[in-house]
Design a protein around this motif. Structure first.
Motif, PDB file in Angstrom:
ATOM      1  N   PHE A  45      52.359  23.620  18.515  1.00 45.32           N
ATOM      2  CA  PHE A  45      52.237  22.376  18.202  1.00 45.32           C
ATOM      3  C   PHE A  45      53.010  21.952  16.894  1.00 45.32           C
ATOM      4  CE2 PHE A  45      49.824  18.575  15.777  1.00 45.32           C
ATOM      5  CZ  PHE A  45      50.502  17.442  16.863  1.00 45.32           C
ATOM      6  N   GLY A  46      52.904  22.884  15.757  1.00 42.88           N
ATOM      7  CA  GLY A  46      53.671  22.787  14.710  1.00 42.88           C
ATOM      8  C   GLY A  46      55.398  22.803  15.000  1.00 42.88           C
ATOM      9  N   ARG A  47      55.649  23.630  15.730  1.00 44.26           N
ATOM     10  CA  ARG A  47      57.055  24.057  15.889  1.00 44.26           C
ATOM     11  C   ARG A  47      57.493  22.664  16.628  1.00 44.26           C
ATOM     12  NH1 ARG A  47      58.432  27.224  20.424  1.00 44.26           N
ATOM     13  NH2 ARG A  47      56.629  28.512  19.765  1.00 44.26           N
ATOM     14  N   ALA A  48      56.751  22.338  17.771  1.00 50.36           N
ATOM     15  CA  ALA A  48      57.080  20.890  18.437  1.00 50.36           C
ATOM     16  C   ALA A  48      56.988  19.771  17.667  1.00 50.36           C
ATOM     17  CB  ALA A  48      56.218  20.745  19.719  1.00 50.36           C
ATOM     18  N   LEU A  49      56.024  19.389  16.860  1.00 55.85           N
ATOM     19  CA  LEU A  49      56.068  18.684  15.421  1.00 55.85           C
ATOM     20  C   LEU A  49      57.183  18.390  14.862  1.00 55.85           C
ATOM     21  CD1 LEU A  49      54.585  15.833  14.970  1.00 55.85           C
ATOM     22  CD2 LEU A  49      52.890  17.436  13.428  1.00 55.85           C
ATOM     23  N   ARG A  50      57.472  19.516  14.337  1.00 57.49           N
ATOM     24  CA  ARG A  50      58.612  19.753  13.224  1.00 57.49           C
ATOM     25  C   ARG A  50      59.803  19.510  13.938  1.00 57.49           C
ATOM     26  NH1 ARG A  50      55.733  24.187  11.589  1.00 57.49           N
ATOM     27  NH2 ARG A  50      56.853  25.495  12.748  1.00 57.49           N
ATOM     28  N   ALA A  51      60.099  19.810  15.044  1.00 56.75           N
ATOM     29  CA  ALA A  51      61.236  19.407  16.072  1.00 56.75           C
ATOM     30  C   ALA A  51      61.549  17.884  16.330  1.00 56.75           C
ATOM     31  CB  ALA A  51      61.279  20.109  17.170  1.00 56.75           C
ATOM     32  N   TYR A  52      60.192  17.497  16.601  1.00 57.29           N
ATOM     33  CA  TYR A  52      60.094  15.835  16.938  1.00 57.29           C
ATOM     34  C   TYR A  52      60.476  15.151  15.660  1.00 57.29           C
ATOM     35  CZ  TYR A  52      58.232  11.371  18.452  1.00 57.29           C
ATOM     36  OH  TYR A  52      57.912  10.111  18.868  1.00 57.29           O
ATOM     37  N   THR A  53      59.938  15.464  14.380  1.00 56.86           N
ATOM     38  CA  THR A  53      60.246  14.733  13.158  1.00 56.86           C
ATOM     39  C   THR A  53      61.795  14.878  12.902  1.00 56.86           C
ATOM     40  OG1 THR A  53      59.597  16.670  11.848  1.00 56.86           O
ATOM     41  CG2 THR A  53      57.867  14.807  12.351  1.00 56.86           C
TER      42      THR A  53
END
Length: 133
Positions: A45-53
């Motif tokens: 989730f952290g990796r995906a959220l950083r990619a999304y932002t």
């Protein structure tokens, strides 16, 4: 949008940012917790959220401590009272989306505002903040 569509749109950064409010963050965290062991859920989730932002050119919005805190809380709540759907989970955990934020019970504002908390997980500020005052 069902959970699968929501997850896909989030992970490929096609999710309209107007749809990704706080409640949607909690929903996405719950989806990851439901699909992966906790450590893996937090990492993914952290990796995906950083990619999304990053895709939104809003990297400064990512906050490591807030992300970890909610993921840990979601996992704890889901383990204590399993829910098969996000609606059922949220029905039992309205405080996760209520105002003021549940964060204020565990963290001082200055802790969350620190660079340390933004970039590294910081444990809550000891006893519940209101009890410590």
């Amino acid at each position: 949008m069902n959970d699968e569509e929501f997850l896909k749109a989030f992970e490929d950064a096609s999710l309209d940012p107007k749809l990704f409010d706080h409640k949607a963050h909690i929903r996405m965290g719950w989806i990851y917790v439901m699909r992966y062991p906790l450590a893996e859920a937090i990492e993914k989730f952290g990796r995906a959220l950083r990619a999304y932002t990053r895709a939104l050119e809003a990297e400064a919005k990512y906050h490591e401590t807030i992300t970890w805190f909610y993921m840990l809380l979601i996992a704890e709540r889901q383990a204590a009272h399993p829910a098969a759907t996000f609606a059922a989970f949220l029905g039992k955990n309205r405080d996760l989306v209520a105002k003021p934020s549940i964060l204020t019970r565990y963290y001082r504002a200055e802790t969350l505002a620190s660079d340390r908390a933004r970039y590294h997980y910081v444990l809550p500020d000891g006893a519940m903040v209101k009890d410590a005052a």
